[in-house]
Design an enzyme around this catalytic site. Structure first.
Site, short mmCIF file in Angstrom:
data_model
loop_
_atom_site.label_atom_id
_atom_site.label_comp_id
_atom_site.label_asym_id
_atom_site.label_seq_id
_atom_site.Cartn_x
_atom_site.Cartn_y
_atom_site.Cartn_z
N GLU A 1 14.44 0.37 -6.76
CA GLU A 1 14.41 1.95 -6.48
C GLU A 1 15.95 2.58 -6.64
O GLU A 1 16.10 3.85 -7.08
CB GLU A 1 14.62 1.84 -4.59
CG GLU A 1 13.53 1.43 -4.62
CD GLU A 1 13.63 1.35 -2.40
OE1 GLU A 1 12.33 0.93 -2.16
OE2 GLU A 1 14.48 1.66 -2.34
N LYS B 1 15.46 12.23 4.02
CA LYS B 1 13.98 12.49 3.73
C LYS B 1 13.99 14.29 3.86
O LYS B 1 14.45 14.66 4.42
CB LYS B 1 12.96 11.80 4.51
CG LYS B 1 12.91 10.21 4.20
CD LYS B 1 11.86 9.43 4.59
CE LYS B 1 10.94 8.29 4.22
NZ LYS B 1 10.35 7.34 4.83
N THR C 1 11.02 1.50 11.70
CA THR C 1 10.07 2.60 10.87
C THR C 1 9.42 4.31 11.57
O THR C 1 9.38 5.17 11.40
CB THR C 1 8.48 2.15 10.19
OG1 THR C 1 9.31 0.82 9.04
CG2 THR C 1 8.09 3.29 9.26
N HIS D 1 14.62 6.21 4.67
CA HIS D 1 14.24 5.86 3.62
C HIS D 1 15.40 4.61 3.37
O HIS D 1 16.81 5.09 2.72
CB HIS D 1 13.62 5.89 2.60
CG HIS D 1 13.49 4.95 2.09
ND1 HIS D 1 12.07 4.13 1.74
CD2 HIS D 1 14.00 4.10 0.38
CE1 HIS D 1 12.31 3.00 0.66
NE2 HIS D 1 13.79 3.02 -0.06
N ASN E 1 10.08 10.56 9.01
CA ASN E 1 11.21 9.17 9.99
C ASN E 1 12.52 9.33 9.40
O ASN E 1 13.08 7.84 9.14
CB ASN E 1 10.94 8.08 9.58
CG ASN E 1 10.04 7.21 8.36
OD1 ASN E 1 10.42 8.43 7.47
ND2 ASN E 1 9.75 6.07 8.79
N TYR F 1 7.16 4.70 -4.55
CA TYR F 1 6.11 4.15 -3.67
C TYR F 1 4.84 3.99 -4.01
O TYR F 1 3.81 3.03 -2.95
CB TYR F 1 5.90 4.99 -2.68
CG TYR F 1 6.65 5.50 -1.68
CD1 TYR F 1 7.15 4.71 -0.63
CD2 TYR F 1 7.20 7.43 -1.47
CE1 TYR F 1 8.37 5.24 0.47
CE2 TYR F 1 7.98 7.19 -0.27
CZ TYR F 1 8.29 6.48 0.51
OH TYR F 1 9.64 6.68 1.04
P1 CMP Z 1 9.90 3.99 4.49
O1 CMP Z 1 10.58 3.53 4.62
O2 CMP Z 1 10.58 4.90 2.80
O3 CMP Z 1 8.93 3.56 3.24
C1 CMP Z 1 7.89 3.76 3.69
C2 CMP Z 1 6.95 5.09 4.10
O4 CMP Z 1 5.52 4.87 4.45
C3 CMP Z 1 7.94 4.84 5.82
O5 CMP Z 1 8.78 4.81 5.04
C4 CMP Z 1 7.30 5.80 6.36
O6 CMP Z 1 7.78 7.23 6.28
C5 CMP Z 1 5.31 6.23 5.52
N1 CMP Z 1 4.70 5.39 7.09
C6 CMP Z 1 5.10 3.91 6.41
N2 CMP Z 1 3.57 3.16 7.60
C7 CMP Z 1 3.09 4.24 7.76
C8 CMP Z 1 2.23 4.90 8.46
N3 CMP Z 1 1.40 3.82 9.49
N4 CMP Z 1 1.56 5.87 9.05
C9 CMP Z 1 2.43 7.10 8.05
N5 CMP Z 1 3.22 6.84 7.93
C10 CMP Z 1 3.71 5.95 7.20
#
Ligand code: CMP
Length: 138
Positions: free
Chosen positions: A127, A10, A92, A116, A113, A50
């Site tokens: 995806e 990311k 996550t 993904h 984070n 997404y």
């Molecule tokens: P990802 O695995 O890419 O899938 C969805 C993404 O949404 C997740 O990683 C985070 O980057 C984001 N995400 C998930 N939960 C939250 C949250 N509560 N607040 C902000 N971002 C979130």
């Protein structure tokens, strides 16, 4: 049997210079890279990717963040790739991620984070197909 999963390094991890270190973790865990590209994506592309999260309160911030700078898209292959990558990534929210996981080492927040990974076979198929043509997977 070998399985494929989809991953993104990311914008936060790319910006902080963690791409090489994350590649090393992925390599050490035994994944083969069968597809790879670096892109700067548009907000509309992030929204399409997404779309399952479109009703979530974080959708707008998430898609702004994902279109904020270069990312690296990966198609990875190994036995049990989907579950093994998720284990390697950690929770996550990096605050809940186990020691030694990619998110524990490199992620800053639940949104930023670092990485993904697909959560199931059907999502991996969607995806991979969203970002890669079949001829780009070697
Ligand atoms: P990802 O695995 O890419 O899938 C969805 C993404 O949404 C997740 O990683 C985070 O980057 C984001 N995400 C998930 N939960 C939250 C949250 N509560 N607040 C902000 N971002 C979130």
């Amino acid at each position: 049997m070998a399985q494929r999963t989809f991953s993104i390094i990311k914008p936060d991890a790319f910006r902080k210079g963690f791409t090489g270190a994350i590649f090393a973790e992925i390599d050490k865990a035994g994944f083969q890279i069968v597809g790879i590209k670096k892109l700067s994506i548009s907000k509309a592309q992030a929204q399409g990717f997404y779309y399952v999260h479109k009703e979530r309160p974080f959708f707008d911030d998430l898609t702004t963040f994902m279109s904020s700078g270069p990312i690296v898209l990966l198609v990875l292959e190994k036995e049990n790739a989907i579950a093994d990558l998720r284990k390697l990534m950690g929770a996550t929210n990096p605050a809940n991620a186990e020691e030694g996981t990619i998110r524990k080492k490199f992620a800053g927040s639940i949104q930023e984070n670092a990485i993904h990974g697909s959560d199931a076979e059907e999502t991996a198929a969607f995806e991979i197909g969203y970002w890669f043509a079949g001829y780009e997977l070697i």
